[in-house]
Write an enzyme that holds these catalytic residues in place. Structure first.
Site, PDB file in Angstrom:
ATOM      1  N   ASP A  78      -3.588 -53.600  18.267  1.00 19.98           N
ATOM      2  CA  ASP A  78      -2.494 -54.599  18.533  1.00 19.98           C
ATOM      3  C   ASP A  78      -2.890 -55.999  18.045  1.00 19.98           C
ATOM      4  O   ASP A  78      -3.415 -56.602  19.283  1.00 19.98           O
ATOM      5  CB  ASP A  78      -1.733 -54.335  19.606  1.00 19.98           C
ATOM      6  N   GLU A 162      -1.348 -52.580  12.447  1.00 21.54           N
ATOM      7  CA  GLU A 162       0.063 -52.510  11.701  1.00 21.54           C
ATOM      8  C   GLU A 162      -0.300 -53.529  10.517  1.00 21.54           C
ATOM      9  O   GLU A 162      -0.830 -54.365  10.333  1.00 21.54           O
ATOM     10  CB  GLU A 162       0.945 -53.256  12.841  1.00 21.54           C
ATOM     11  N   ASP A 244       1.004 -54.643  25.535  1.00 20.39           N
ATOM     12  CA  ASP A 244      -0.051 -54.747  24.536  1.00 20.39           C
ATOM     13  C   ASP A 244      -0.789 -53.393  24.344  1.00 20.39           C
ATOM     14  O   ASP A 244      -1.212 -52.877  23.177  1.00 20.39           O
ATOM     15  CB  ASP A 244      -0.743 -55.842  24.402  1.00 20.39           C
TER      16      ASP A 244
END
Length: 287
Positions: A78, A162, A244
């Site tokens: 992340d 991501e 997170d």
């Protein structure tokens, strides 16, 4: 402005570990960052002049890179601002914030530059000082990212991240500086080619996947998750989450699902793809 000149093999010679440019009897006084692989001869040479006045030489060689030994380790990542990376293992890697560290020095150099008369020799000297501070920031940032990405690739067989729309995210003037300083795009780019080099798998998760709002225990998705909320309790199962770490775990789970079944994580919207495939345009819904 960076000045780059690409030279083919006919315009330089590589002899006894030294580089000679055409029509030059003296070898270039190069301070090598690494040695060339045994038996390799450069086919192309690039000479660059940075705004700071620093010359650099890049040599292109054809070499076969050996894949790293396979491992069972898998990690979800992340990306953030306070913590540059949060891993699904629970580890948080601090953001060095290279620009902030040099901000005062850069500000003084820029103020000095603004006082100099245009076209003067003093202005040229002041411009070089500003450029050198920018060069130091860039060098520190790249050094940190290379060490970090190399470590992640060496330790893990599968890496899930991501697929952020960084160009759209920096349009937010309140976060633009912090996001640019974190250099998420460069970090993912380095992971991409290093995974390709060393036989690792990089999976990019669709940017619309609700990694932060989804409970990693029961799968419940909350309606809203403002950025100021760093810890939360799932209203469905009561599990307490670090924002997170929970997001990193969800990213890993989604990446493994894409890798195993080849399907998207959210069939109605998601277009999660493995690294290398083109991703849809759009903006990031959450960080």
């Amino acid at each position: 402005m960076v000045v780059v000149q690409n030279l083919l093999s006919s315009a330089f010679k590589f002899r006894d570990g030294q580089v000679y440019l055409a029509k030059s009897t003296q070898a270039l006084p190069i301070r090598w960052s690494r040695t060339l692989p045994d038996g390799c001869r450069p086919s192309t040479l690039s000479v660059k002049l940075a705004p700071s006045g620093r010359w650099s030489v890049s040599l292109l060689v054809d070499v076969e890179i050996e894949a790293l030994p396979k491992t069972d380790n898998q990690v979800g990542i992340d990306l953030g601002v306070t913590s540059l990376l949060t891993l699904s293992t629970g580890e948080k890697i601090a953001n060095p914030k290279g620009f902030k560290a040099k901000y005062r020095q850069l500000r003084r150099a820029q103020k000095s530059l603004s006082r100099k008369q245009k076209g003067s020799n003093n202005r040229h000297k002041a411009r070089l000082k500003v450029a050198k501070v920018h060069q130091e920031i860039t060098d520190a940032r790249k050094d940190n990212l290379h060490k970090l990405t190399t470590r992640l690739v060496r330790e893990n067989q599968t890496i899930a991240v991501e697929d952020l729309a960084v160009k759209n995210m920096i349009k937010n003037r309140k976060l633009a500086l912090a996001i640019s300083d974190a250099s998420w795009g460069e970090l993912v780019r380095q992971l991409d080619y290093k995974c390709d080099w060393y036989g690792r798998t990089l999976i990019k998760i669709d940017r619309w996947f609700p990694s932060s709002k989804r409970c990693g225990n029961c799968g419940h998705i909350v309606d809203k998750m403002p950025l100021n909320i760093r810890e939360w309790d799932c209203p469905n199962c009561g599990m307490h989450h670090d924002r997170d770490i929970n997001a990193a775990k969800n990213i890993l789970a989604a990446g493994l699902a894409v890798s195993v079944c080849g399907a998207t994580v959210r069939p109605e919207q998601s277009k999660s793809v493995k690294a290398g495939a083109k991703s849809p345009s759009g903006t990031e819904a959450e960080t």
